[in-house]
Every structure is written in C-alpha cells, then in structure tokens.
Design an enzyme around this catalytic site. Structure first.
Site, PDB file in Angstrom:
ATOM      1  N   SER A   1      27.712  25.646  17.383  1.00  0.00           N
ATOM      2  CA  SER A   1      29.315  25.584  17.910  1.00  0.00           C
ATOM      3  C   SER A   1      29.809  27.194  18.326  1.00  0.00           C
ATOM      4  CB  SER A   1      30.254  25.062  16.772  1.00  0.00           C
ATOM      5  OG  SER A   1      30.018  23.790  16.515  1.00  0.00           O
ATOM      6  N   ARG A   2      28.780  27.999  18.659  1.00  0.00           N
ATOM      7  CA  ARG A   2      29.075  29.364  19.118  1.00  0.00           C
ATOM      8  C   ARG A   2      29.551  29.945  18.133  1.00  0.00           C
ATOM      9  NH1 ARG A   2      26.135  27.633  22.240  1.00  0.00           N
ATOM     10  NH2 ARG A   2      26.027  27.858  24.649  1.00  0.00           N
TER      11      ARG A   2
END
Length: 215
Positions: free
Chosen positions: A192-193
């Site tokens: 999710s970065r």
C-alpha cells in the site's frame, strides 16, 4: 495530460520489511548486508547505479555508471574526466548515487562529495580491463559531438593499430572517482505504498544519526 494506461501501472511490494532495530549502526555495514543479498540473488548487474551531478547553477543530469568497489573511503567508479559528468564534478563535487534492486524491492540513495581516486588505483583498474575497453577509453571523446558511428570505429581502428604490439597505458583523462557519503537512505518496498525508509546522516562529530522517514 494523464495517460491512464501509464497511471494504472503499479505493483504492491510484500517481500520484506526494515525496522530500526534490525539495521546496522553504520550505513556502510548496512549497505554491505544488502549488497550481499543483491549479489547472491539473480540480479543483472547489481553494481549498476545512477549517478546524478549538476552544474554550479544547479542544472542536473543523471546516468548509469558501475560501482567497482566500496569501503570506508567511499564508493568507487571510473569514467572519462573530460566527459560531461567529469566537467560537472570538477565544478561541483556534490553528487547523489542511487541503487535500485527491483527483484528485492529495495533501493539505496546516497548523497556525498566526490574526489578523484589515486593514480595507482586508476592504473590498476585500467590495466585489468579487457583490451577492447582500454582501447575504447582512449579512442572515444566521451560526451563530445561526433559526425557518426564510422568516426568512432575509425578512431578505435587507429588506436588498436597503434597498440598492436604493446599494451596501452591509461590516458590522463580517464580514471576513478570516490564518493564519500554524508547521507545514506535505505528504502524497502512495503504494501500500500507504506514503504520503510531508514535514513543515516553524518553528524558534525563524525557519528551517524539514524531516523525513519515517512514514505
């Protein structure tokens, strides 16, 4: 302006994590750990790194060069001193290096200052290169405009003929540079970065401060 086909390209990183409690106390030690992982993995040219330089006015340029050694003195690479990067390094010694090991979902970013390697180091490496590479370093006026490929091939032919019976010596305009780091950042891709970013900064007392950066 937005190209949705390009914008939709993404990958979720899930291979590993990087915690403050897991990293080495010194950045070179941490780099060596990751270097061992990179060289033992199936990575093509793990020593390929982006070298970013700039003019005194701040105009940047970047290109891939190959790391040839690293130790407490810094990170060593070789090039033509009269090339664009060589000219920029002569005027502005502040540089950045970037390693991206896609297969490990890792990158290492280095900021520091550059100086020329010793003559003995440059000679030793030049003499260890394949003959074609040694001839090419003499024949190519790196970064200069040339009329065509045939010009380069003619230059190579002339240099090769000159040294048909003797080994060429390293030209004065070709040799090594050493990047002495003052900042090193280790980036581990996460889902999710929400990536892990651990930053080492050299302090005025010569010690290294370790901090986490937001992704």
């Amino acid at each position: 302006m937005l190209n949705q086909k390009v914008a939709d390209l993404r990958k979720d990183y899930k291979l590993a994590s990087l915690e403050e409690s897991d990293v080495a106390p010194y950045p070179l030690q941490q780099f060596d750990r990751w270097w061992q992982d990179a060289t033992s993995s199936e990575i093509d040219e793990p020593n390929a790194m982006t070298l970013a330089t700039s003019t005194p006015e701040g105009h940047p340029s970047a290109r891939i060069v190959l790391l040839k050694s690293f130790d407490e003195e810094g990170f060593l690479f070789f090039t033509n001193y009269e090339s664009r990067k060589g000219q920029e390094l002569a005027l502005n010694p502040h540089v950045s290096l970037l390693f991206f090991w896609r297969e490990l979902e890792r990158q290492v970013r280095i900021e520091g200052t550059v100086s020329k390697a010793g003559v003995n180091i440059s000679n030793e490496y030049y003499n260890s290169r394949p003959m074609g590479s040694r001839i090419g370093a003499i024949a190519s006026p790196q970064s200069k405009v040339i009329p065509g490929r045939s010009f380069l091939e003619e230059q190579v032919g002339q240099v090769a003929a000159k040294y048909e019976k003797e080994a060429p010596q390293r030209p004065d305009y070709w040799g090594g540079y050493v990047v002495k780091p003052v900042v090193m950042e280790f980036w581990q891709g996460r889902s999710s970065r929400l990536h892990d970013r651990i930053l080492y900064t050299l302090t005025t007392t010569g010690s290294w401060k370790i901090e986490r950066l937001a992704p």
